[in-house]
Design an enzyme around this catalytic site. Structure first.
Site, PDB file in Angstrom:
ATOM      1  N   LYS A 197       0.818  -1.219   0.000  1.00 45.94           N
ATOM      2  CA  LYS A 197       0.000   0.000   0.000  1.00 45.94           C
ATOM      3  C   LYS A 197       0.849   1.265   0.000  1.00 45.94           C
ATOM      4  O   LYS A 197       0.446   2.280  -0.571  1.00 45.94           O
ATOM      5  CB  LYS A 197      -0.954   0.008   1.204  1.00 45.94           C
ATOM      6  CG  LYS A 197      -2.067  -1.012   1.041  1.00 45.94           C
ATOM      7  CD  LYS A 197      -3.270  -0.695   1.897  1.00 45.94           C
ATOM      8  CE  LYS A 197      -4.414  -1.614   1.535  1.00 45.94           C
ATOM      9  NZ  LYS A 197      -5.596  -1.452   2.343  1.00 45.94           N
ATOM     10  N   LYS A 219      -4.974  -9.136  -6.037  1.00 46.47           N
ATOM     11  CA  LYS A 219      -6.264  -9.465  -5.413  1.00 46.47           C
ATOM     12  C   LYS A 219      -7.317  -8.412  -5.778  1.00 46.47           C
ATOM     13  O   LYS A 219      -6.980  -7.240  -6.009  1.00 46.47           O
ATOM     14  CB  LYS A 219      -6.126  -9.627  -3.902  1.00 46.47           C
ATOM     15  CG  LYS A 219      -5.954  -8.359  -3.131  1.00 46.47           C
ATOM     16  CD  LYS A 219      -6.240  -8.562  -1.648  1.00 46.47           C
ATOM     17  CE  LYS A 219      -6.293  -7.209  -0.972  1.00 46.47           C
ATOM     18  NZ  LYS A 219      -7.104  -7.110   0.196  1.00 46.47           N
ATOM     19  N   LYS A 239     -10.965  -2.933  -3.019  1.00 47.50           N
ATOM     20  CA  LYS A 239     -11.801  -1.721  -3.098  1.00 47.50           C
ATOM     21  C   LYS A 239     -11.030  -0.545  -3.639  1.00 47.50           C
ATOM     22  O   LYS A 239     -11.569   0.308  -4.319  1.00 47.50           O
ATOM     23  CB  LYS A 239     -12.267  -1.329  -1.686  1.00 47.50           C
ATOM     24  CG  LYS A 239     -13.328  -2.195  -1.112  1.00 47.50           C
ATOM     25  CD  LYS A 239     -13.767  -1.581   0.223  1.00 47.50           C
ATOM     26  CE  LYS A 239     -13.635  -2.577   1.348  1.00 47.50           C
ATOM     27  NZ  LYS A 239     -12.367  -2.547   2.072  1.00 47.50           N
TER      28      LYS A 239
HETATM   29  N1  AQP Z   1      -9.818 -10.261  -2.929  1.00 42.04           N
HETATM   30  C1  AQP Z   1     -10.167 -10.789  -1.774  1.00 42.04           C
HETATM   31  N2  AQP Z   1     -10.393 -12.126  -1.677  1.00 42.04           N
HETATM   32  C2  AQP Z   1     -10.767 -12.679  -0.493  1.00 42.04           C
HETATM   33  N3  AQP Z   1     -10.958 -11.966   0.635  1.00 42.04           N
HETATM   34  C3  AQP Z   1     -10.750 -10.634   0.575  1.00 42.04           C
HETATM   35  N4  AQP Z   1     -10.846  -9.658   1.489  1.00 42.04           N
HETATM   36  C4  AQP Z   1     -10.545  -8.472   0.918  1.00 42.04           C
HETATM   37  N5  AQP Z   1     -10.235  -8.648  -0.371  1.00 42.04           N
HETATM   38  C5  AQP Z   1     -10.345  -9.983  -0.620  1.00 42.04           C
HETATM   39  C6  AQP Z   1     -11.249  -9.868   2.867  1.00 42.04           C
HETATM   40  O1  AQP Z   1     -12.300  -8.966   3.164  1.00 42.04           O
HETATM   41  C7  AQP Z   1     -12.177  -8.529   4.515  1.00 42.04           C
HETATM   42  C8  AQP Z   1     -12.255  -7.047   4.608  1.00 42.04           C
HETATM   43  O2  AQP Z   1     -11.165  -6.441   3.988  1.00 42.04           O
HETATM   44  P1  AQP Z   1     -10.843  -4.914   4.335  1.00 42.04           P
HETATM   45  O3  AQP Z   1     -11.967  -4.069   3.953  1.00 42.04           O
HETATM   46  O4  AQP Z   1     -10.405  -4.774   5.725  1.00 42.04           O
HETATM   47  O5  AQP Z   1      -9.622  -4.523   3.523  1.00 42.04           O
HETATM   48  P2  AQP Z   1      -8.715  -5.264   2.556  1.00 42.04           P
HETATM   49  O6  AQP Z   1      -8.409  -6.646   2.948  1.00 42.04           O
HETATM   50  O7  AQP Z   1      -7.515  -4.386   2.374  1.00 42.04           O
HETATM   51  O8  AQP Z   1      -9.697  -5.271   1.321  1.00 42.04           O
HETATM   52  P3  AQP Z   1      -9.650  -4.356   0.096  1.00 42.04           P
HETATM   53  O9  AQP Z   1     -10.880  -4.537  -0.670  1.00 42.04           O
HETATM   54  O10 AQP Z   1      -8.351  -4.580  -0.611  1.00 42.04           O
HETATM   55  O11 AQP Z   1      -9.700  -2.905   0.711  1.00 42.04           O
HETATM   56  P4  AQP Z   1      -8.721  -1.714   0.483  1.00 42.04           P
HETATM   57  O12 AQP Z   1      -8.639  -1.581  -0.995  1.00 42.04           O
HETATM   58  O13 AQP Z   1      -9.350  -0.551   1.143  1.00 42.04           O
HETATM   59  O14 AQP Z   1      -7.422  -2.091   1.080  1.00 42.04           O
HETATM   60  C9  AQP Z   1     -10.888  -9.119   5.056  1.00 42.04           C
HETATM   61  O15 AQP Z   1     -11.205 -10.275   5.800  1.00 42.04           O
HETATM   62  C10 AQP Z   1     -10.128  -9.488   3.831  1.00 42.04           C
HETATM   63  O16 AQP Z   1      -9.263 -10.581   4.064  1.00 42.04           O
END
Ligand code: AQP
Length: 344
Positions: free
Chosen positions: A114, A207, A210
């Site tokens: 990040k 992956k 968001k």
């Molecule tokens: N691509 C993914 N596949 C499986 N699980 C996923 N999770 C996120 N992306 C995937 C799981 O969703 C939960 C919440 O995630 P988060 O909102 O805390 O942030 P993150 O993991 O960093 O997800 P994002 O979508 O990538 O958000 P941003 O872009 O804001 O960083 C967690 O349990 C995560 O494992």
């Protein structure tokens, strides 16, 4: 088992929840409601580790809450709230900032991803994020944490922090009546969703996320029929037909991802999907996948839209959840403060 089994997990209101969040974590959350005391948080303190527009953040907190409920989390049964309403998270995170070691945080791959090349410009909060995550879990002495595969390293760090806190304050913990010297449990990761790592539709090596700039990379839980069809049609693939056996998916990350999504949404295995679609082209598979996504996600999108028409009701759910969360965390924090040596 000394500690009462308790589930904690959360998602960041950094945008709209997507298929990765749903398949990787939320389906398991829904499942665990049947058997466990569950606390599910909208982690807004985590969201601001990267700058968020205040009005958009407020909307995103409500929309993530609405998505939780629309997907099947029951605010009567489970505790649903937003993190900043319960001060225990920030208080315990500070104590953990003083327990965790810089070297531990330096190894976190999510920070490296990040922060990118210009680490000097990343916020201190982004670096310390895993300490806050440990505090989220341990403020409730939660024992089980259902997450996607990407959170495994952070969970290991939470376990290290729990262990070091127990060690650093062993005498005070025993003096407080915990004779075995164990104040915090070692939280267990539960990484058993139907698809623990859903990949981007535009790049099978990244992956689904968001914060990825291209919206075509993900299926959001609120996308409409046309948008889902368009995103799947445009999803990156290779020129080969689908293989008949799962071995044939190796070295084909995009094909593997789409087959995995289909399997997860139907509650079957990739082998079952290939038994039906093996030998067929993506031009035949993609419309079937789009139809399936619409069938599974359409009702969620409709319910989110209905709930978002009444923001006051969402806010009421969050206040109620925060009161119930605080009732669990406050006595734990009182003990933490005594153990550390604060006067209250
Ligand atoms: N691509 C993914 N596949 C499986 N699980 C996923 N999770 C996120 N992306 C995937 C799981 O969703 C939960 C919440 O995630 P988060 O909102 O805390 O942030 P993150 O993991 O960093 O997800 P994002 O979508 O990538 O958000 P941003 O872009 O804001 O960083 C967690 O349990 C995560 O494992």
């Amino acid at each position: 088992m000394k500690f009462q089994e308790r589930v904690f997990s959360g998602m960041q209101p950094t945008g709209t929840l997507h298929l990765g969040n749903y398949l990787g974590a939320m389906l398991k959350w829904i499942d665990l409601q049947k058997t466990h005391e569950c606390i599910y948080c909208v982690v807004d303190l985590h969201a601001i580790t990267v700058w968020q527009d205040p009005e958009e953040l407020r909307q995103a907190i409500r929309q993530v809450t609405a998505s939780y409920i629309a997907a099947g989390l029951d605010p009567q049964k489970s505790i649903l709230f937003n993190q900043s309403q319960v001060s225990a998270h920030a208080e315990l995170a500070w104590i953990f900032n003083c327990v965790a070691r810089l070297g531990w945080l330096g190894r976190m791959t999510q920070f490296k991803d990040k922060a990118g090349k210009d680490r000097e410009k990343a916020s201190v909060g982004l670096y310390a994020y895993p300490n806050l995550m440990a505090a989220d879990i341990l403020a409730y002495r939660a024992t089980h944490v259902p997450v996607g595969d990407d959170q495994k390293q952070h969970l290991e760090l939470a376990r290290d922090i729990a262990q070091k806190f127990n060690g650093d304050f062993a005498a005070a913990i025993k003096a407080a009546g915990h004779e075995d010297g164990e104040f915090f449990p070692q939280p267990e990761p539960v990484i058993t969703g139907p698809a623990t790592r859903v990949m981007s539709l535009r790049d099978g090596s990244r992956k689904m996320s968001k914060s990825e700039p291209s919206d075509l990379s993900r299926i959001n839980l609120i996308d409409d029929v046309d948008l889902i069809a368009k995103k799947i049609k445009k999803a990156k693939t290779d020129p080969e037909a689908l293989p008949s056996e799962t071995d044939g998916l190796s070295g084909r990350p995009e094909a593997d991802n789409l087959v995995g999504i289909y399997a997860a949404l139907t509650g079957t295995a990739k082998a079952d999907v290939l038994a039906d679609f093996g030998g067929r082209q993506f031009s035949a598979f993609k419309p079937a996948l789009a139809e399936l996504c619409v069938e599974k996600l359409g009702p969620i999108a409709q319910e989110v839209s209905r709930l978002m028409n009444d923001p006051a009701e969402i806010d009421r759910v969050l206040v109620d959840g925060a009161n119930r969360a605080r009732a669990i965390a406050s006595p734990i924090m009182d003990e933490v403060k005594d153990i550390v040596g604060f006067i209250r």
